[in-house]
Design an enzyme around this catalytic site. Structure first.
Site, PDB file in Angstrom:
ATOM      1  N   GLY A  45      57.846  21.669  54.513  1.00 30.83           N
ATOM      2  CA  GLY A  45      56.564  20.981  54.762  1.00 30.83           C
ATOM      3  C   GLY A  45      56.166  20.098  53.590  1.00 30.83           C
ATOM      4  N   ARG A  68      63.005  20.164  58.256  1.00 33.57           N
ATOM      5  CA  ARG A  68      63.227  21.611  58.118  1.00 33.57           C
ATOM      6  C   ARG A  68      64.662  21.963  58.506  1.00 33.57           C
ATOM      7  NH1 ARG A  68      58.867  24.424  56.647  1.00 33.57           N
ATOM      8  NH2 ARG A  68      56.783  23.638  57.128  1.00 33.57           N
ATOM      9  N   ASP A  95      60.860  28.288  49.517  1.00 30.42           N
ATOM     10  CA  ASP A  95      61.945  29.283  49.501  1.00 30.42           C
ATOM     11  C   ASP A  95      63.103  28.915  50.424  1.00 30.42           C
ATOM     12  OD1 ASP A  95      60.041  29.792  51.576  1.00 30.42           O
ATOM     13  OD2 ASP A  95      60.923  31.770  51.885  1.00 30.42           O
ATOM     14  N   THR A 141      55.194  24.158  47.409  1.00 32.22           N
ATOM     15  CA  THR A 141      54.682  24.637  48.692  1.00 32.22           C
ATOM     16  C   THR A 141      53.184  24.885  48.570  1.00 32.22           C
ATOM     17  OG1 THR A 141      54.547  26.494  50.259  1.00 32.22           O
ATOM     18  CG2 THR A 141      55.529  27.004  48.155  1.00 32.22           C
ATOM     19  N   ASP A 152      51.792  27.012  50.154  1.00 31.37           N
ATOM     20  CA  ASP A 152      51.608  28.455  50.362  1.00 31.37           C
ATOM     21  C   ASP A 152      51.624  29.256  49.055  1.00 31.37           C
ATOM     22  OD1 ASP A 152      51.552  27.840  53.020  1.00 31.37           O
ATOM     23  OD2 ASP A 152      53.390  28.901  53.565  1.00 31.37           O
ATOM     24  N   ASP A 168      53.993  30.765  47.579  1.00 33.17           N
ATOM     25  CA  ASP A 168      54.652  32.065  47.739  1.00 33.17           C
ATOM     26  C   ASP A 168      56.059  32.098  47.141  1.00 33.17           C
ATOM     27  OD1 ASP A 168      55.709  30.352  49.612  1.00 33.17           O
ATOM     28  OD2 ASP A 168      55.481  31.688  51.323  1.00 33.17           O
ATOM     29  N   ARG A 207      51.886  30.859  55.886  1.00 32.46           N
ATOM     30  CA  ARG A 207      52.745  31.440  56.914  1.00 32.46           C
ATOM     31  C   ARG A 207      53.019  32.925  56.669  1.00 32.46           C
ATOM     32  NH1 ARG A 207      57.779  27.941  57.048  1.00 32.46           N
ATOM     33  NH2 ARG A 207      58.205  29.118  55.165  1.00 32.46           N
TER      34      ARG A 207
HETATM   35  O1  F6P Z   1      54.886  24.370  54.202  1.00 33.63           O
HETATM   36  C1  F6P Z   1      54.218  25.558  54.425  1.00 33.63           C
HETATM   37  C2  F6P Z   1      53.394  25.423  55.669  1.00 33.63           C
HETATM   38  O2  F6P Z   1      52.353  24.505  55.461  1.00 33.63           O
HETATM   39  C3  F6P Z   1      52.870  26.762  56.172  1.00 33.63           C
HETATM   40  O3  F6P Z   1      51.652  27.137  55.590  1.00 33.63           O
HETATM   41  C4  F6P Z   1      52.771  26.518  57.647  1.00 33.63           C
HETATM   42  O4  F6P Z   1      52.950  27.716  58.359  1.00 33.63           O
HETATM   43  C5  F6P Z   1      53.930  25.612  57.935  1.00 33.63           C
HETATM   44  O5  F6P Z   1      54.187  24.918  56.731  1.00 33.63           O
HETATM   45  C6  F6P Z   1      53.687  24.614  59.052  1.00 33.63           C
HETATM   46  O6  F6P Z   1      54.843  23.937  59.302  1.00 33.63           O
HETATM   47  P1  F6P Z   1      54.959  22.619  60.192  1.00 33.63           P
HETATM   48  O7  F6P Z   1      54.325  21.494  59.419  1.00 33.63           O
HETATM   49  O8  F6P Z   1      56.427  22.434  60.339  1.00 33.63           O
HETATM   50  O9  F6P Z   1      54.222  22.906  61.451  1.00 33.63           O
END
Ligand code: F6P
Length: 342
Positions: free
Chosen positions: A10, A71, A102, A124, A126, A128, A170
């Site tokens: 992301g 991704r 990660d 990220t 997140d 994490d 997430r």
């Molecule tokens: O990159 C992390 C994140 O923002 C998470 O918090 C979230 O669950 C996910 O990406 C969303 O992914 P996408 O943009 O592919 O829907």
């Protein structure tokens, strides 16, 4: 050296600022930099772009990624890593700077174990990743979420309503916890520690009994409240695809539950991607500049297989495999967060 740089997973605030710092450091050492487009997909399909500092000079304050991201997971494709290696060779790339979370850094670790020179940069919203105090993009997302939470609390107070707000995160509750603390939320639900919908109802009832006719409840996306019926579409890393997820989100589930059990008017909001695409704050601009610069230094000192990381006020190097493991909220942080409920 000819250095490749890719952004995986992301997007978040600060990606262009890292690339800018990498370009500055690399060009000052006489290196050239190749932008890999679309994350690992660019290395599967040979999508590259020659980039220069002059292209990124004005992008320190921009959101998103000028290199684009995806991704794609080469480990899930037959012969994926061999394809990556072949394309790196074709593009004459000597070393790679992988900027990601990660998942992205997990692929980078495997590539490094096969002998390619890789340095990871922790990114990220997140937050994490185990090897770094903070990943870049996190504090910008927290700032943005905090502003929206405050705005929602204001309208909640005006109407005497409970406002339930879902924020990204997430697997870990860092964004919900930090943004919720910063906005003075009354309760925060994170995936790491259980808070039941009935705990939320009790808190709401007691606030209204005491004459506080509103409440701000923050819930992380990763909290498993009611749904995951196995039909939700997953990405190549096995994570639910938010946009395509079937069923109800946490905010609307909780809002419905509160209205039914506490009998107070309640509204649900999902902040979702709104907190991700914004311009980096000052901290993320400085942090990404340090990280990008140090990533090039690590390569020049012959120290590949590392992740540059923030420890206190310093940027250090940690082994890529260890640094990119998951970081969940610890009990001491949770005690602070839950100690502020009320
Ligand atoms: O990159 C992390 C994140 O923002 C998470 O918090 C979230 O669950 C996910 O990406 C969303 O992914 P996408 O943009 O592919 O829907």
């Amino acid at each position: 050296m000819r250095i490749g740089i890719l952004n995986g997973g992301g997007d978040c605030a600060g990606l262009n600022s890292v690339t800018r710092a990498v370009l500055k450091a690399a060009e000052s050492k006489g290196d050239t930099v190749v932008g890999v487009l679309e994350g690992w997909n660019g290395l599967m399909e040979g999508k590259f772009k020659q980039i220069k500092f002059s292209h990124f000079e004005g992008l320190i304050g921009s959101g998103g990624t000028a290199l684009s991201t995806s991704r794609t997971n080469p480990l899930k494709k037959p012969g994926g890593l061999a394809t990556v290696e072949r394309n790196l060779k074709k593009a004459k790339i000597d070393a790679l700077i992988a900027v990601g979370g990660d998942d992205t850094l997990g692929v980078a670790t495997k590539l490094s174990e096969r002998g390619f020179k890789v340095v990871g940069v922790p990114k990220t919203i997140d937050n994490d990743l185990a090897g770094t105090d903070y990943s870049f993009g996190f504090f910008t997302a927290v700032d943005e979420a905090m502003r929206m939470l405050e705005s929602l609390a204001t309208t909640g107070r005006s109407h005497g309503r409970v406002m339930v707000v879902e924020v990204m995160g997430r697997d870990a509750g860092w964004i919900s916890a930090f943004a919720g603390l910063a906005a003075g939320a009354n309760m925060i639900l994170v995936p790491e520690f259980e808070t039941s919908p009935d705990d939320v109802v009790s808190l709401v009832k007691s606030r209204y009994r005491n004459g506080q006719r509103s409440a701000l409840i923050v819930v992380a996306e990763g909290v498993k409240l009611s749904y995951d019926d196995g039909k939700i579409q997953k990405d190549e890393f096995g994570h639910p695809l938010l946009a395509k997820a079937a069923g109800e989100n946490n905010a609307s589930f909780l809002a419905r539950y509160i209205e039914k059990e506490a009998k107070v008017e309640t509204r649900a909001t999902v902040l979702g991607h709104t907190i991700r695409g914004t311009a980096p704050n000052a901290y993320d601009r400085i942090m990404t500049t340090m990280l990008g610069y140090k990533a090039v230094e690590a390569l020049h000192s012959g120290r590949a297989g590392v992740m540059v990381a923030v420890h206190g006020t310093k940027v250090v190097e940690v082994p890529l495999a260890e640094g990119s493991r998951k970081k969940y909220m610890d009990r001491a942080t949770w005690e602070l967060v839950s100690g502020m409920f009320g």
